[in-house]
Scaffold this motif. Structure first.
Motif, short mmCIF file in Angstrom:
data_model
loop_
_atom_site.label_atom_id
_atom_site.label_comp_id
_atom_site.label_asym_id
_atom_site.label_seq_id
_atom_site.Cartn_x
_atom_site.Cartn_y
_atom_site.Cartn_z
N THR A 58 -16.64 -22.36 -10.60
CA THR A 58 -16.22 -23.65 -10.07
C THR A 58 -17.44 -24.50 -9.73
OG1 THR A 58 -14.78 -24.69 -8.41
CG2 THR A 58 -16.16 -22.85 -7.68
N GLN A 59 -17.19 -25.75 -9.43
CA GLN A 59 -18.26 -26.69 -9.11
C GLN A 59 -18.48 -26.75 -7.60
OE1 GLN A 59 -20.03 -28.46 -11.42
NE2 GLN A 59 -18.91 -27.45 -13.07
N MET A 60 -19.70 -27.09 -7.25
CA MET A 60 -20.00 -27.33 -5.83
C MET A 60 -19.05 -28.36 -5.26
SD MET A 60 -24.14 -27.62 -5.66
CE MET A 60 -24.01 -28.57 -4.16
N GLY A 61 -18.65 -28.14 -4.02
CA GLY A 61 -17.79 -29.09 -3.33
C GLY A 61 -16.31 -28.81 -3.48
N ASN A 62 -15.95 -27.97 -4.46
CA ASN A 62 -14.53 -27.65 -4.65
C ASN A 62 -14.03 -26.70 -3.56
OD1 ASN A 62 -14.36 -29.25 -6.88
ND2 ASN A 62 -14.39 -27.57 -8.36
N ASP A 63 -12.70 -26.60 -3.48
CA ASP A 63 -12.04 -25.64 -2.59
C ASP A 63 -11.35 -24.59 -3.46
OD1 ASP A 63 -10.75 -28.33 -0.48
OD2 ASP A 63 -12.76 -27.48 -0.64
N LYS A 64 -11.50 -23.32 -3.11
CA LYS A 64 -10.87 -22.26 -3.90
C LYS A 64 -10.33 -21.17 -2.99
CE LYS A 64 -11.58 -23.76 -8.06
NZ LYS A 64 -10.43 -24.14 -8.92
N SER A 65 -9.39 -20.40 -3.53
CA SER A 65 -8.82 -19.28 -2.79
C SER A 65 -8.88 -18.00 -3.62
CB SER A 65 -7.36 -19.56 -2.44
OG SER A 65 -7.26 -20.59 -1.49
N ILE A 66 -9.04 -16.90 -2.92
CA ILE A 66 -8.98 -15.58 -3.53
C ILE A 66 -7.87 -14.82 -2.80
CG2 ILE A 66 -10.22 -13.46 -4.08
CD1 ILE A 66 -12.83 -14.99 -3.57
N LYS A 67 -7.03 -14.14 -3.60
CA LYS A 67 -5.91 -13.43 -3.01
C LYS A 67 -6.12 -11.92 -3.06
CE LYS A 67 -2.50 -16.98 -4.00
NZ LYS A 67 -1.16 -17.30 -4.58
N CYS A 68 -5.60 -11.23 -2.05
CA CYS A 68 -5.71 -9.78 -2.00
C CYS A 68 -4.37 -9.20 -1.55
CB CYS A 68 -6.79 -9.35 -1.04
SG CYS A 68 -6.94 -7.56 -0.86
N GLU A 69 -3.97 -8.14 -2.22
CA GLU A 69 -2.74 -7.44 -1.87
C GLU A 69 -2.98 -5.94 -1.92
OE1 GLU A 69 0.50 -8.24 -4.51
OE2 GLU A 69 1.89 -6.91 -3.46
N GLN A 70 -2.42 -5.23 -0.95
CA GLN A 70 -2.51 -3.76 -0.98
C GLN A 70 -1.12 -3.17 -0.85
OE1 GLN A 70 -1.93 -1.64 1.87
NE2 GLN A 70 -1.91 -3.16 3.54
N ASN A 71 -0.88 -2.10 -1.63
CA ASN A 71 0.43 -1.45 -1.60
C ASN A 71 0.33 -0.04 -1.02
OD1 ASN A 71 -0.79 0.01 -3.63
ND2 ASN A 71 0.58 -0.64 -5.27
N LEU A 72 -0.68 0.16 -0.17
CA LEU A 72 -0.90 1.46 0.45
C LEU A 72 -0.20 1.61 1.79
CD1 LEU A 72 -4.71 1.64 -0.37
CD2 LEU A 72 -2.89 2.97 -1.46
N GLY A 73 0.42 0.53 2.26
CA GLY A 73 1.07 0.58 3.57
C GLY A 73 0.09 0.53 4.72
N HIS A 74 -1.14 0.13 4.46
CA HIS A 74 -2.17 0.07 5.50
C HIS A 74 -1.92 -1.11 6.44
CE1 HIS A 74 -5.25 2.44 2.88
NE2 HIS A 74 -4.32 3.21 3.39
N ASP A 75 -2.46 -1.00 7.66
CA ASP A 75 -2.26 -2.07 8.63
C ASP A 75 -3.52 -2.91 8.86
OD1 ASP A 75 -2.40 0.06 11.64
OD2 ASP A 75 -3.84 -0.30 10.03
N THR A 76 -4.62 -2.57 8.21
CA THR A 76 -5.86 -3.31 8.41
C THR A 76 -6.46 -3.69 7.06
OG1 THR A 76 -6.27 -1.99 10.41
CG2 THR A 76 -8.11 -3.28 9.56
N MET A 77 -6.91 -4.94 6.96
CA MET A 77 -7.50 -5.44 5.73
C MET A 77 -8.81 -6.15 6.03
SD MET A 77 -4.15 -6.63 3.56
CE MET A 77 -5.05 -6.77 2.01
N TYR A 78 -9.68 -6.21 5.04
CA TYR A 78 -11.04 -6.70 5.23
C TYR A 78 -11.46 -7.58 4.06
CZ TYR A 78 -10.95 -2.27 7.84
OH TYR A 78 -10.60 -1.23 8.66
N TRP A 79 -12.43 -8.46 4.33
CA TRP A 79 -13.18 -9.13 3.28
C TRP A 79 -14.66 -8.80 3.46
CZ3 TRP A 79 -11.51 -10.81 -1.09
CH2 TRP A 79 -10.21 -11.34 -1.21
N TYR A 80 -15.29 -8.39 2.35
CA TYR A 80 -16.72 -8.14 2.31
C TYR A 80 -17.34 -9.06 1.26
CZ TYR A 80 -16.21 -3.74 4.90
OH TYR A 80 -15.95 -2.79 5.86
N LYS A 81 -18.61 -9.41 1.46
CA LYS A 81 -19.36 -10.20 0.49
C LYS A 81 -20.52 -9.37 -0.03
CE LYS A 81 -22.03 -14.50 0.03
NZ LYS A 81 -22.53 -15.72 0.72
N GLN A 82 -20.67 -9.32 -1.36
CA GLN A 82 -21.81 -8.64 -1.96
C GLN A 82 -22.69 -9.68 -2.64
OE1 GLN A 82 -21.16 -5.79 -5.24
NE2 GLN A 82 -22.72 -4.47 -4.30
N ASP A 83 -23.91 -9.82 -2.15
CA ASP A 83 -24.80 -10.86 -2.67
C ASP A 83 -25.48 -10.42 -3.96
OD1 ASP A 83 -27.32 -10.24 -0.10
OD2 ASP A 83 -26.95 -9.20 -1.99
#
Lengths: 112, 112
Positions: free
Chosen positions: A13-38
């Motif tokens: 995408t281009q600088m200045g744009n807005d974007k979304s990333i979606k995540c779904e888990q089917n493990l029945g877990h109650d905690t979710m995380y986002w990590y960034k890898q540079d």
């Protein structure tokens, strides 16, 4: 039977744009995380949600806003994208009392 | 703050040989969890092995085992009978209070 899935896998995408990333888990877990890898492969926690409640917010710019509509989903919205946001973003999940986190396949974001 | 140090940016091993990857960590806690994750070129984060700090016995998973030295805060990963498919980035991680803190990783090359 993907346990933790992310969409999209690639995002250019281009600088200045807005974007979304979606995540779904089917493990029945109650905690979710986002990590960034540079670009140097360093992984760092950004956010954590437990039962839709934010519990970790690690010095992330306000342009990043996670949203958890239910405990199986955790989305990441990024406003006004910058070059430095280029990275791989990983979603993960775990169950309270069980310490292992399971990761999604990652989303490679490239900001031009 | 917890920190995790992997002092070997790169390692190589001959197929069928044994290799040990080093990891040290810094913490004031007595109860915590340690993990090794593998990241092949596909970029998926795969759990290799985990260790509970309260357990003195070293964890083992098939060809993978750890040498956990709690007093020395050391958590090395031994890979026996190395296979070409073991080639990947290996990350050591410490878990406390819902988040994983990662080392910078060791890139393992397996030579045929």
């Amino acid at each position: 039977d993907t346990a933790v899935s992310q969409t999209p896998k690639y995002l250019v995408t281009q600088m200045g744009n807005d974007k979304s990333i979606k995540c779904e888990q089917n493990l029945g877990h109650d905690t979710m995380y986002w990590y960034k890898q540079d670009s140097k492969k360093f992984l760092k926690i950004m956010f954590s949600y437990n039962n839709k409640e934010l519990i970790i917010n690690e010095t992330v710019p306000n342009r990043f806003s996670p949203k958890s509509p239910d405990k199986a989903h955790l989305n990441l919205h990024i406003n006004s994208l910058e070059l430095g946001d280029s990275a791989v973003y990983f979603c993960a999940s775990s169950q309270t009392g069980e310490e292992t986190q399971y990761f999604g396949p990652g989303t490679r974001l490239l900001v031009l | 703050a917890q920190t995790v140090t992997q002092s070997q940016p790169e390692m190589s091993v001959q197929e069928a040989e044994t290799v040990t990857l080093s990891c040290t960590y810094d913490t004031s806690e007595s109860d915590y969890y340690l993990f090794w994750y593998k990241q092949p070129p596909s970029r998926q984060m795969i759990l290799v092995i985990r260790q509970e700090a309260y357990k003195q016995q070293n964890a083992t998973e098939n060809r993978f085992s750890v040498n956990f030295q709690k007093a020395a805060k050391s958590f090395s990963l031994k890979i026996s009978d190395s296979q070409l498919g073991d080639a990947a980035m290996y990350f050591c991680a410490y878990r406390r209070s819902e988040k994983l803190v990662f080392g910078k990783g060791t890139k393992l090359t397996v030579n045929p």
